[in-house]
Design a protein around this motif. Structure first.
Motif, PDB file in Angstrom:
ATOM      1  N   LEU A  74     -60.813-107.036  41.921  1.00  0.00           N
ATOM      2  CA  LEU A  74     -59.574-106.599  42.536  1.00  0.00           C
ATOM      3  C   LEU A  74     -59.876-105.984  43.889  1.00  0.00           C
ATOM      4  O   LEU A  74     -60.947-105.434  44.124  1.00  0.00           O
ATOM      5  CB  LEU A  74     -58.895-105.538  41.658  1.00  0.00           C
ATOM      6  CG  LEU A  74     -58.402-106.018  40.313  1.00  0.00           C
ATOM      7  CD1 LEU A  74     -57.774-104.846  39.582  1.00  0.00           C
ATOM      8  CD2 LEU A  74     -57.396-107.136  40.485  1.00  0.00           C
ATOM      9  N   ALA A  75     -58.922-106.088  44.796  1.00  0.00           N
ATOM     10  CA  ALA A  75     -59.124-105.531  46.130  1.00  0.00           C
ATOM     11  C   ALA A  75     -59.305-104.021  46.025  1.00  0.00           C
ATOM     12  O   ALA A  75     -58.652-103.359  45.226  1.00  0.00           O
ATOM     13  CB  ALA A  75     -57.916-105.851  46.991  1.00  0.00           C
ATOM     14  N   LEU A  76     -60.203-103.489  46.785  1.00  0.00           N
ATOM     15  CA  LEU A  76     -60.418-102.044  46.793  1.00  0.00           C
ATOM     16  C   LEU A  76     -59.467-101.408  47.788  1.00  0.00           C
ATOM     17  O   LEU A  76     -59.228-101.932  48.855  1.00  0.00           O
ATOM     18  CB  LEU A  76     -61.859-101.745  47.202  1.00  0.00           C
ATOM     19  CG  LEU A  76     -62.923-102.265  46.245  1.00  0.00           C
ATOM     20  CD1 LEU A  76     -64.282-102.151  46.894  1.00  0.00           C
ATOM     21  CD2 LEU A  76     -62.890-101.493  44.952  1.00  0.00           C
ATOM     22  N   MET A  82     -66.511 -97.022  52.123  1.00  0.00           N
ATOM     23  CA  MET A  82     -67.419 -96.434  51.124  1.00  0.00           C
ATOM     24  C   MET A  82     -67.432 -97.233  49.838  1.00  0.00           C
ATOM     25  O   MET A  82     -68.466 -97.538  49.255  1.00  0.00           O
ATOM     26  CB  MET A  82     -66.934 -95.018  50.785  1.00  0.00           C
ATOM     27  CG  MET A  82     -67.786 -93.929  51.385  1.00  0.00           C
ATOM     28  SD  MET A  82     -67.117 -92.380  50.866  1.00  0.00           S
ATOM     29  CE  MET A  82     -67.780 -92.241  49.239  1.00  0.00           C
ATOM     30  N   LEU A  83     -66.227 -97.601  49.395  1.00  0.00           N
ATOM     31  CA  LEU A  83     -66.119 -98.308  48.133  1.00  0.00           C
ATOM     32  C   LEU A  83     -66.664 -99.722  48.262  1.00  0.00           C
ATOM     33  O   LEU A  83     -67.280-100.249  47.336  1.00  0.00           O
ATOM     34  CB  LEU A  83     -64.654 -98.330  47.685  1.00  0.00           C
ATOM     35  CG  LEU A  83     -64.126 -96.949  47.354  1.00  0.00           C
ATOM     36  CD1 LEU A  83     -62.625 -96.992  47.139  1.00  0.00           C
ATOM     37  CD2 LEU A  83     -64.798 -96.410  46.105  1.00  0.00           C
ATOM     38  N   ALA A  86     -70.219 -99.500  47.856  1.00  0.00           N
ATOM     39  CA  ALA A  86     -70.578 -99.318  46.445  1.00  0.00           C
ATOM     40  C   ALA A  86     -70.546-100.644  45.702  1.00  0.00           C
ATOM     41  O   ALA A  86     -71.390-100.932  44.865  1.00  0.00           O
ATOM     42  CB  ALA A  86     -69.600 -98.346  45.788  1.00  0.00           C
ATOM     43  N   VAL A  89     -73.588-102.592  46.388  1.00  0.00           N
ATOM     44  CA  VAL A  89     -74.710-102.071  45.594  1.00  0.00           C
ATOM     45  C   VAL A  89     -74.624-102.623  44.176  1.00  0.00           C
ATOM     46  O   VAL A  89     -75.595-103.099  43.590  1.00  0.00           O
ATOM     47  CB  VAL A  89     -74.666-100.519  45.569  1.00  0.00           C
ATOM     48  CG1 VAL A  89     -75.675 -99.972  44.572  1.00  0.00           C
ATOM     49  CG2 VAL A  89     -74.939 -99.983  46.964  1.00  0.00           C
ATOM     50  N   LEU A  90     -73.395-102.604  43.651  1.00  0.00           N
ATOM     51  CA  LEU A  90     -73.189-103.081  42.287  1.00  0.00           C
ATOM     52  C   LEU A  90     -73.582-104.552  42.159  1.00  0.00           C
ATOM     53  O   LEU A  90     -74.265-104.947  41.221  1.00  0.00           O
ATOM     54  CB  LEU A  90     -71.704-102.907  41.927  1.00  0.00           C
ATOM     55  CG  LEU A  90     -71.315-103.111  40.477  1.00  0.00           C
ATOM     56  CD1 LEU A  90     -72.010-102.080  39.630  1.00  0.00           C
ATOM     57  CD2 LEU A  90     -69.827-102.998  40.323  1.00  0.00           C
ATOM     58  N   LEU A  93     -77.149-105.132  42.103  1.00  0.00           N
ATOM     59  CA  LEU A  93     -77.793-104.774  40.845  1.00  0.00           C
ATOM     60  C   LEU A  93     -77.594-105.841  39.777  1.00  0.00           C
ATOM     61  O   LEU A  93     -77.965-105.662  38.636  1.00  0.00           O
ATOM     62  CB  LEU A  93     -77.215-103.440  40.340  1.00  0.00           C
ATOM     63  CG  LEU A  93     -77.670-102.235  41.137  1.00  0.00           C
ATOM     64  CD1 LEU A  93     -76.824-101.031  40.780  1.00  0.00           C
ATOM     65  CD2 LEU A  93     -79.141-101.945  40.889  1.00  0.00           C
ATOM     66  N   PHE A  95     -74.570-107.406  38.912  1.00  0.00           N
ATOM     67  CA  PHE A  95     -73.310-107.392  38.183  1.00  0.00           C
ATOM     68  C   PHE A  95     -72.331-108.400  38.766  1.00  0.00           C
ATOM     69  O   PHE A  95     -71.137-108.283  38.619  1.00  0.00           O
ATOM     70  CB  PHE A  95     -72.654-105.999  38.258  1.00  0.00           C
ATOM     71  CG  PHE A  95     -73.325-105.021  37.360  1.00  0.00           C
ATOM     72  CD1 PHE A  95     -72.833-104.810  36.089  1.00  0.00           C
ATOM     73  CD2 PHE A  95     -74.446-104.327  37.776  1.00  0.00           C
ATOM     74  CE1 PHE A  95     -73.456-103.902  35.254  1.00  0.00           C
ATOM     75  CE2 PHE A  95     -75.060-103.426  36.934  1.00  0.00           C
ATOM     76  CZ  PHE A  95     -74.565-103.212  35.674  1.00  0.00           C
ATOM     77  N   THR A  99     -66.344-108.403  36.534  1.00  0.00           N
ATOM     78  CA  THR A  99     -65.238-108.030  37.399  1.00  0.00           C
ATOM     79  C   THR A  99     -64.775-106.658  36.951  1.00  0.00           C
ATOM     80  O   THR A  99     -65.328-106.058  36.027  1.00  0.00           O
ATOM     81  CB  THR A  99     -64.074-109.010  37.230  1.00  0.00           C
ATOM     82  OG1 THR A  99     -63.562-108.835  35.932  1.00  0.00           O
ATOM     83  CG2 THR A  99     -64.517-110.440  37.437  1.00  0.00           C
ATOM     84  N   TRP A 100     -63.694-106.178  37.564  1.00  0.00           N
ATOM     85  CA  TRP A 100     -63.170-104.870  37.177  1.00  0.00           C
ATOM     86  C   TRP A 100     -62.275-104.996  35.967  1.00  0.00           C
ATOM     87  O   TRP A 100     -61.419-104.171  35.732  1.00  0.00           O
ATOM     88  CB  TRP A 100     -62.413-104.249  38.355  1.00  0.00           C
ATOM     89  CG  TRP A 100     -63.331-103.766  39.402  1.00  0.00           C
ATOM     90  CD1 TRP A 100     -63.924-104.507  40.358  1.00  0.00           C
ATOM     91  CD2 TRP A 100     -63.787-102.426  39.578  1.00  0.00           C
ATOM     92  NE1 TRP A 100     -64.721-103.729  41.124  1.00  0.00           N
ATOM     93  CE2 TRP A 100     -64.664-102.438  40.678  1.00  0.00           C
ATOM     94  CE3 TRP A 100     -63.544-101.223  38.905  1.00  0.00           C
ATOM     95  CZ2 TRP A 100     -65.295-101.288  41.116  1.00  0.00           C
ATOM     96  CZ3 TRP A 100     -64.161-100.093  39.358  1.00  0.00           C
ATOM     97  CH2 TRP A 100     -65.034-100.135  40.452  1.00  0.00           C
ATOM     98  N   ARG A 101     -62.435-106.072  35.248  1.00  0.00           N
ATOM     99  CA  ARG A 101     -61.695-106.194  34.000  1.00  0.00           C
ATOM    100  C   ARG A 101     -62.275-105.238  32.973  1.00  0.00           C
ATOM    101  O   ARG A 101     -63.418-104.824  33.064  1.00  0.00           O
ATOM    102  CB  ARG A 101     -61.810-107.614  33.458  1.00  0.00           C
ATOM    103  CG  ARG A 101     -60.945-108.586  34.190  1.00  0.00           C
ATOM    104  CD  ARG A 101     -60.997-109.894  33.491  1.00  0.00           C
ATOM    105  NE  ARG A 101     -60.860-109.672  32.054  1.00  0.00           N
ATOM    106  CZ  ARG A 101     -61.030-110.623  31.181  1.00  0.00           C
ATOM    107  NH1 ARG A 101     -61.322-111.820  31.554  1.00  0.00           N
ATOM    108  NH2 ARG A 101     -60.905-110.362  29.887  1.00  0.00           N
ATOM    109  N   SER A 102     -61.458-104.960  31.968  1.00  0.00           N
ATOM    110  CA  SER A 102     -61.899-103.974  30.985  1.00  0.00           C
ATOM    111  C   SER A 102     -63.009-104.490  30.081  1.00  0.00           C
ATOM    112  O   SER A 102     -63.875-103.755  29.677  1.00  0.00           O
ATOM    113  CB  SER A 102     -60.711-103.589  30.127  1.00  0.00           C
ATOM    114  OG  SER A 102     -60.166-104.755  29.588  1.00  0.00           O
ATOM    115  N   THR A 103     -62.934-105.765  29.717  1.00  0.00           N
ATOM    116  CA  THR A 103     -63.905-106.266  28.757  1.00  0.00           C
ATOM    117  C   THR A 103     -64.893-107.184  29.463  1.00  0.00           C
ATOM    118  O   THR A 103     -64.497-108.207  29.996  1.00  0.00           O
ATOM    119  CB  THR A 103     -63.186-107.075  27.665  1.00  0.00           C
ATOM    120  OG1 THR A 103     -62.057-106.338  27.269  1.00  0.00           O
ATOM    121  CG2 THR A 103     -64.099-107.320  26.506  1.00  0.00           C
TER     122      THR A 103
END
Lengths: 580, 181
Positions: A74-76, A82-83, A86, A89-90, A93, A95, A99-103
């Motif tokens: 999702l768009a930050l 800053m984000l 981040a 970086v993610l 690493l 990832f 995604t920013w999904r919950s599962t």
């Protein structure tokens, strides 16, 4: 249960429209009571889950689009640089797939398929590149697989789901239980996932929701053909509704207007039944067929309930109901349970002294699993589509009306159409949006099972309404009366759409064919089959020597079953016949 | 006997834990700050903070409790910095909610699965409104009212009914699954 004031405050809280005084009131309630805090979290968790579910749905819609070849975060917003840093970086690493999904489904083992058998060249997409796959290779969500001319691949998911991707075909795995057919042909044998999640197959034109079944799907030039080989599935029909597809059915879907394949209407192939069962105990008053079409249940005059296995004619069973007179039956939506309504109060076999007019049998365990102490008689019964509520009619004094009984809470949830004349019959919309009941004064009632409100009161017949039935798509309701008339009504507006053209005397029972194009009616010993679209009669059958008491279609639409006062149950084979 | 020194978390490990618990954390923040956009900002700030403070986290302790305490502080900070906007809840109420959240063990996946099924049972118009309110557009009730040519109050009523239906449906299904043999 949440008290209405707290509900009101929480509604205002999530919509940010609480006054200062209300904010304080809500805070005070939370400070004073841990229980109110718990209710707060239950309510707010739903708020959060709705956002997540809707975001997932948007993600799925994106997956349907050819252009969306991979998921994006999702768009930050806010603190952008800053984000964004981040996020970099993610990604660094490792990832990148998350995604920013919950599962994080990309990590779960069931989220992948294994390429079991490869014939010829099979490739999968990695970024912009297409790479050759190896036997035994596992692929994750978002992967695209394609076969070339003369090549094919067998994919396995879990222990028993199997997909064959034929030559010149391509798919994308778009969810842990979903496949998107980009082009070509796919044969599948699927089982539900451990959480009983069905598989969903999508193409640009069509969607199939299926579990424990085999089917074939082909998409080409803006058209998809879906053919069921075994089991059943759902496909969208018009108006965002779903229709049930069973073994032997196929449907064509094409853009821009989804178009369902329609064969000629199915009509009896002979004036003699294909099969006949004589019930020695007496007339059979009701019939119920399981959703998978494997079982037929009927109440016997000696107080037993008989089960017939339709694929194994020699297999017959009586349910253990030692006393009482069963009158109405309904299978649960999953086919595992049978609801029986009794005409007179009875005792359950455990020896308990309380009388129960309604009993649920678990067909696997062969035992009663629930009985409802509410009224003395239940004359029409049905499960609501959620499988958690049953509806029944009782004409007991002071309790007359349609009752909704909550199986989870084991209590009556709602009472509808109270203070009406005696009610004879009941039918429920396939999605549970409304229910219809017919009364002895000729009135047809439509009610909302969520609110209990009566939506329409229709003066339908000059004498008793004896049968009522929703069409499979839920858009129309057929009613049949002692006056011999059959009417078709709009389930939405209550408007009379048409009256069927000929009369054969008192209408005792009605049934829509599974495709919704034919209506069968039972009058005296005659069955009439009507064209729903035009209201014209298609054909008749001299089915029974005495009056017909019940009729049902088997789910595949290939057999009509009738029961009569002549103690016979007859099975009529139906086949497509042009010119009707 | 010397006490074993705590195992400190790495950035990678706490981020993995964050992703694993992101649903619960997002729900927690959205509960204390029901404006979805502000809640998302706080959610991402919590992510940055736990990344920054990764070395403070003892891997043998409760990650969720640690992340919730950071989220609580970030929510209070968001309350303070939002000029002209009063506290939604009193700080004592937030503390009470945090205590209960710690004690509550919910099966988030089960609730999500059940809610998804209940959503399918919503009447088409109610579902449409819920989608407008909760999908990526996250339309406010006045915007929904404008789009549908309804009054704002009618939208509030429809949303309230839909939520109540979903709540009741979820409760019944949960109860059914728990009691079903």
């Amino acid at each position: 249960m949440m008290d209405p004031r707290l509900q009101e405050l929480l509604e205002g809280y999530v919509e940010n429209r609480l006054s200062e005084a209300e904010r304080r009131e809500l805070s005070d309630r939370l400070i004073a009571s841990a229980e109110q805090c718990r209710l707060f979290w239950h309510y707010l968790h739903q708020h959060a889950l709705l956002s997540e579910l809707m975001a997932e749905q948007v993600g799925r819609n994106l997956a349907r689009s050819e252009t969306a070849s991979s998921r994006r975060p999702l768009a930050l917003r806010g603190n952008g640089p800053m984000l964004a840093l981040a996020l970099v970086v993610l990604l660094a690493l490792g990832f990148g797939l998350l995604t920013w999904r919950s599962t994080p489904t990309a990590e779960s083992p069931e989220a992948s398929v294994v390429l079991a058998e490869l014939h010829g060249e099979v490739r999968y997409r990695q970024g912009e590149e297409w790479l050759a796959v190896q036997p035994g290779q596992a692929l994750r969500i978002g992967s695209e697989i394609e076969t070339g001319n003369g090549s094919s691949v067998v994919l396995r998911s879990g222990e028993s789901s199997r997909f064959v991707l034929n030559a010149d075909s391509a798919i994308r795995l778009w969810d842990e239980t979903g496949v998107f057919l980009l082009r070509g042909m796919l044969n599948a044998e699927v089982t539900a996932t451990p959480g009983r999640k069905p598989w969903i197959f999508r193409t640009e034109q069509g969607e199939l929701i299926v579990a424990d079944a085999r089917f074939h799907s082909a998409t080409l030039d803006g058209e998809t053909r879906i053919e069921m080989e075994e089991g059943s599935a759902q496909v969208p029909s018009g108006g965002g509704r779903y229709q049930q597809l069973h073994q032997g059915n196929y449907t064509l879907v094409s853009l821009p207007e989804p178009e369902l394949y329609q064969s000629a209407p199915r009509l009896p192939v002979s004036n003699e039944p294909a099969h006949l069962v004589e019930e020695a105990s007496g007339p059979v008053q009701a019939l119920a067929v399981s959703p998978d079409g494997r079982l037929l249940a009927y109440p016997c005059s000696n107080g037993l309930v008989r089960l017939l296995w339709l694929q194994q004619p020699e297999r017959v069973q009586f349910l253990n109901v030692p006393e009482g007179r069963p009158r109405a039956l309904a299978f649960s939506p999953d086919g595992r349970r049978l609801l029986v309504g009794y005409d007179v109060a009875r005792r359950i076999p455990t020896g308990a002294k309380t009388s129960y007019p309604l009993t649920i049998f678990d067909l696997n365990k062969q035992q009663i699993v629930q009985s409802f102490p509410s009224v003395r008689r239940a004359s029409a019964v049905t499960y609501m589509p959620d499988g958690l509520t049953v509806a029944y009619v009782t004409n007991e004094k002071w309790q007359r009306g349609v009752h909704l009984w909550d199986l989870g809470d084991a209590r009556e949830r709602l009472r509808l159409i109270e203070r009406a004349e005696r009610l004879n019959c009941l039918s429920v919309h396939h999605a549970g949006e409304s229910l219809a009941a017919g009364a002895t004064d000729g009135t047809l009632y439509l009610a909302d099972p969520h609110t209990g409100r009566t939506i329409h009161t229709l003066k339908a017949h000059q004498r008793d309404v004896q049968a009522v039935q929703y069409s499979p798509d839920g858009e129309t309701i057929a009613s049949g009366g002692r006056d011999g008339a059959i009417h078709l009504w709009s389930a939405d507006t209550g408007e009379l759409l048409r009256t069927f053209s000929e009369k054969f005397g008192e209408v005792r029972c009605l049934a829509f064919s599974p495709d919704g194009r034919t209506l069968a009616s039972g009058h005296g010993g005659v069955v009439a089959l009507w064209d729903v679209e035009t209201g014209q009669m298609r054909t008749t059958l001299n089915a029974h020597r005495f009056a017909i008491t019940a009729l049902v279609y088997l789910p595949d639409g290939g057999t009509l079953v009738t029961a009569g006062w002549d103690r016979c149950i007859k099975f009529w084979t139906l086949a497509p016949r042009e010119g009707h | 006997m010397a006490t074993p020194s705590p195992r400190r978390g790495s950035v990678e490990e706490v981020q993995r834990l964050f992703l694993r618990h992101s649903s619960i954390l997002r729900g927690f923040i959205l509960g204390l700050l029901p404006d979805a956009h502000r809640a998302e900002d706080v959610f991402q700030e919590v992510f940055l903070t736990i990344t920054r403070k990764a070395a403070d986290f003892d891997l043998d302790s409760n990650f969720l409790a640690w992340a919730r305490s950071i989220a609580r502080l970030k929510v209070l900070e968001a309350y303070r910095t939002s000029r002209g906007s009063p506290y939604l809840l009193e700080p004592e109420a937030i503390d009470a909610l945090c205590r209960v959240a710690e004690e509550t063990q919910e099966d988030w996946d089960q609730r999500r699965r059940i809610l998804a099924r209940c959503l399918e049972q919503l009447a088409p118009r109610a579902r449409e409104i819920v989608e407008m309110r909760y999908s990526t557009e996250q339309l406010s009730p006045p915007s929904i009212a404008q789009r549908l040519s309804w009054s704002v109050n009618a939208v509030h009523v429809a949303l309230s009914r839909a939520r109540k239906f979903l709540q009741e449906c979820t409760r019944r299904r949960l109860s059914f699954e728990e009691t079903s043999p």
